[in-house]
Design a protein around this motif. Structure first.
Motif, short mmCIF file in Angstrom:
data_model
loop_
_atom_site.label_atom_id
_atom_site.label_comp_id
_atom_site.label_asym_id
_atom_site.label_seq_id
_atom_site.Cartn_x
_atom_site.Cartn_y
_atom_site.Cartn_z
N ASN A 141 0.92 -1.09 -0.10
CA ASN A 141 0.00 0.06 -0.06
C ASN A 141 0.95 1.17 0.21
N LYS A 143 2.37 4.41 -2.21
CA LYS A 143 2.07 5.30 -3.62
C LYS A 143 3.42 5.42 -4.22
N CYS A 144 3.30 5.12 -5.46
CA CYS A 144 4.85 5.56 -6.34
C CYS A 144 4.38 6.30 -7.61
N TRP A 145 5.46 7.23 -7.98
CA TRP A 145 5.44 8.06 -9.08
C TRP A 145 6.71 8.24 -9.65
N ASN A 155 1.95 7.18 -12.10
CA ASN A 155 1.21 7.50 -10.75
C ASN A 155 0.31 6.64 -10.27
N SER A 156 0.96 5.46 -9.38
CA SER A 156 0.17 4.39 -8.93
C SER A 156 0.33 4.23 -7.40
N SER A 157 0.01 2.76 -7.19
CA SER A 157 0.52 2.13 -5.71
C SER A 157 0.81 0.76 -5.93
N THR A 158 1.46 0.42 -4.92
CA THR A 158 1.86 -1.11 -5.04
C THR A 158 0.55 -2.14 -4.65
N ASN A 159 -0.58 -1.50 -4.27
CA ASN A 159 -1.55 -2.28 -4.08
C ASN A 159 -2.36 -2.81 -5.49
N GLU A 213 6.18 6.13 -1.58
CA GLU A 213 5.93 6.40 -0.14
C GLU A 213 6.72 5.72 0.85
#
Length: 227
Positions: A141, A143-145, A155-159, A213
């Motif tokens: 959970n 955030k990554c960009w 612009n996403s998330s490891t989820n 994040e």
């Protein structure tokens, strides 16, 4: 900490698989990035800021390839192994993780094997540091960009990962022994240059910024391929 090898998983984030390859979503591919640099070069390439070399396009045709390869970006969560892992269960997989880092998996797009296109000097950027796993409450959970020249491209998330950290560590350990310092690059979210219409690829002078994040931020400059 000495890094032994770098393992990568292809088609890991959910939105990437359909746009890059028609293979089913439960398919996994793994390959190794051999460590061939001297210790001093290794430290520069992995833990410090390092310029990214953009391939000289005519080089490929000079070598006999029909296509002119181009350079693309891939922001990824990197898993750092903390102790030897062999035939590890998913339930116990995190016991073998030392921590997490940011991975900038620079990739030459072309027909050659991924292990070749991702192993160029200055690629496989990892760092600038590792965050121990006790500092990351939930690696699924984050955030990554990624930005190129100040424009957000990823612009996403490891989820959104198809296969979570536990699954990846367990899966790889069934086929290869994971050693302390090994780094597993987990795959990239949508927004790579190849996915745009028309495609957008890196050129000398570009600046790439990456953030995940809880893991920090990094910046690399793209320079012309050195001779």
């Amino acid at each position: 900490m000495e890094r032994k090898t770098r393992k990568e998983l292809a088609l890991d984030l959910s939105a990437v698989a359909p746009s890059h390859n028609p293979l089913p979503r439960d398919w996994e591919a793994a390959f190794r990035n051999p460590e061939t640099k001297s210790e001093s070069q290794h430290v520069d390439a992995v833990t410090k800021k390092k310029d990214l070399e953009v391939p000289r396009r005519q080089l490929w045709t000079e070598l006999g390839y029909s296509q002119q390869q181009v350079l693309d970006w891939e922001a990824e969560l990197a898993i750092v192994i903390g102790r030897p892992a062999k035939h590890v269960s998913k339930e116990n997989a995190l016991d073998y993780v030392a921590g997490y880092s940011m991975g900038l998996d620079m990739t030459i797009r072309g027909p050659e094997l991924q292990s070749f296109r991702k192993s160029v000097d200055t690629y496989a950027v990892c760092g600038p540091w590792m965050v121990t796993k006790d500092e990351i409450a939930d690696p699924q959970n984050l955030k990554c960009w990624l930005k190129v020249n100040g424009v957000t491209r990823q612009n996403s998330s490891t989820n959104q990962m198809i296969f979570g950290v536990r699954t990846l560590v367990s899966y790889l350990s069934q086929f290869m022994t994971l050693l302390p310092g090994d780094v597993i690059s987990t795959g990239t979210p949508p927004g790579v240059g190849l996915g745009f219409k028309p495609p957008i690829f890196m050129k000398a002078g570009d600046v790439v910024e990456l953030g995940i994040e809880g893991l920090g931020e990094s910046k690399q400059n793209a320079v012309a391929w050195s001779k």
